[in-house]
Design an enzyme around this catalytic site. Structure first.
Site, PDB file in Angstrom:
ATOM      1  CD  GLU A  17      -8.663   0.962   7.667  1.00  0.00           C
ATOM      2  OE1 GLU A  17      -8.525   0.011   8.456  1.00  0.00           O
ATOM      3  OE2 GLU A  17      -8.103   2.058   7.824  1.00  0.00           O
ATOM      4  CG  HIS A  53      -5.688  -2.272   8.732  1.00  0.00           C
ATOM      5  ND1 HIS A  53      -5.826  -0.935   9.051  1.00  0.00           N
ATOM      6  CD2 HIS A  53      -4.370  -2.523   8.860  1.00  0.00           C
ATOM      7  CE1 HIS A  53      -4.652  -0.421   9.337  1.00  0.00           C
ATOM      8  NE2 HIS A  53      -3.749  -1.366   9.236  1.00  0.00           N
ATOM      9  CG  ASN A 106      -8.741  -1.504  11.846  1.00  0.00           C
ATOM     10  OD1 ASN A 106      -7.807  -2.157  11.393  1.00  0.00           O
ATOM     11  ND2 ASN A 106      -9.220  -0.431  11.250  1.00  0.00           N
ATOM     12  CG  ASP A 159      -0.261  -0.423   2.516  1.00  0.00           C
ATOM     13  OD1 ASP A 159       0.979  -0.375   2.580  1.00  0.00           O
ATOM     14  OD2 ASP A 159      -0.969  -0.807   3.455  1.00  0.00           O
TER      15      ASP A 159
HETATM   16  C1  GLP Z   1      -0.375   0.122   8.739  1.00  0.00           C
HETATM   17  C2  GLP Z   1      -0.086  -0.507   7.354  1.00  0.00           C
HETATM   18  C3  GLP Z   1      -0.166  -1.994   7.427  1.00  0.00           C
HETATM   19  C4  GLP Z   1       0.564  -2.448   8.665  1.00  0.00           C
HETATM   20  C5  GLP Z   1      -0.264  -2.073   9.873  1.00  0.00           C
HETATM   21  C6  GLP Z   1       0.383  -2.395  11.214  1.00  0.00           C
HETATM   22  O1  GLP Z   1      -1.422   1.029   8.739  1.00  0.00           O
HETATM   23  N1  GLP Z   1      -0.891  -0.042   6.287  1.00  0.00           N
HETATM   24  O2  GLP Z   1       0.369  -2.562   6.240  1.00  0.00           O
HETATM   25  O3  GLP Z   1       0.726  -3.819   8.652  1.00  0.00           O
HETATM   26  O4  GLP Z   1      -0.708  -0.748   9.803  1.00  0.00           O
HETATM   27  O5  GLP Z   1       1.400  -1.491  11.541  1.00  0.00           O
HETATM   28  P1  GLP Z   1       2.419  -1.719  12.727  1.00  0.00           P
HETATM   29  O6  GLP Z   1       3.278  -2.851  12.318  1.00  0.00           O
HETATM   30  O7  GLP Z   1       3.193  -0.431  12.839  1.00  0.00           O
HETATM   31  O8  GLP Z   1       1.602  -2.030  13.932  1.00  0.00           O
END
Ligand code: GLP
Length: 237
Positions: free
Chosen positions: A143, A138, A136, A67
């Site tokens: 989402e 995702h 959440n 993304d």
């Molecule tokens: C972000 C990204 C995801 C990522 C997730 C968890 O918003 N878009 O690809 O896996 O949130 O992030 P973190 O590893 O910092 O908890």
């Protein structure tokens, strides 16, 4: 789904690195699906160390990130392109032109989604896809409520996601409202998926992903239906 539980983020990251090294060694032109976020940071450091020692090479690999924020240029410190360049690409022998990330500055995000999805298909999909888990549930930026049959698309970020990611920005208003993300179906096309989940605050959502019903209220729960998913975690379920 196979769940591997480790005592620390370090051990979890080492195992993930071993699994990726295995794909690099056994695949002629490996396609790696990559994620941003704090969870895979240590994994990327280990891959860099191993590449520098000559134990692994990314010379024949291509990479596809999940993304990118809409409205952030590749050289913006908060763009995922910047994150990947700094945390992995510039330290390894991957060819820069083989590192794909959606273009956040495109004039036409919808067309960018079509282009990105086509590139991914052309490469044959990911041999191994790394995923983090949002609080959440995702995956990528899919989402809660996202259709399971979605391909790469533009999303409006949940307020909770914007708040979770606000720590990287100067102020809340700077956090983008939209992103381009691989869809759930694009992710499910990967031959192998590694879901990395670290830190107690994700214990509740991880339980729902592993033991709960498959529902698009918890996007990652769809992984229960994939034939080759390994969850690597330092959370004791
Ligand atoms: C972000 C990204 C995801 C990522 C997730 C968890 O918003 N878009 O690809 O896996 O949130 O992030 P973190 O590893 O910092 O908890």
């Amino acid at each position: 789904m196979k769940v591997l539980t480790f005592r620390s983020n370090e051990e979890m990251s080492k195992e993930a690195a071993d699994m990726i090294a295995n794909t690099l060694h056994t695949t002629e032109t490996p396609v790696l699906g990559l994620a941003t976020g704090s969870t895979p940071e240590r994994l990327y450091e280990i891959l860099i160390e191993r590449c520098k020692k000559g134990e692994i090479t990314f010379q024949h690999a291509s990479t596809f990130n999940l993304d990118e924020y809409v409205g952030l240029a590749g050289d913006d410190v908060n763009s995922y392109r910047h994150f990947m360049n700094e945390n992995l690409f510039k330290h390894i022998d991957v060819k820069k032109e083989n590192t794909y990330i959606p273009d956040g500055m495109t004039e036409d995000p919808e067309a960018e989604c079509t282009r990105y999805e086509a590139k991914l298909q052309e490469a044959g999909g990911a041999d191994v896809q790394i995923l983090g888990l949002g609080l959440n549930g995702h995956i990528g930026f899919n989402e809660p409520g996202t259709d399971f049959d979605s391909r790469t698309h533009v999303v409006t970020l949940d307020e909770t996601t914007r708040e979770a990611n606000a720590r990287f920005f100067d102020k809340m208003e700077d956090v983008p409202t939209h992103a381009v993300t691989m869809g759930i179906d694009s992710i499910m096309d990967a031959k192998e998926i590694l879901l990395l989940v670290s830190g107690e605050k994700k214990a509740d959502i991880l339980r729902k992903v592993v033991e709960g019903e498959v529902t698009n209220d918890v996007p990652a729960s769809i992984l229960q239906k994939h034939p080759n998913v390994t969850i690597l975690t330092d959370i004791q379920l």
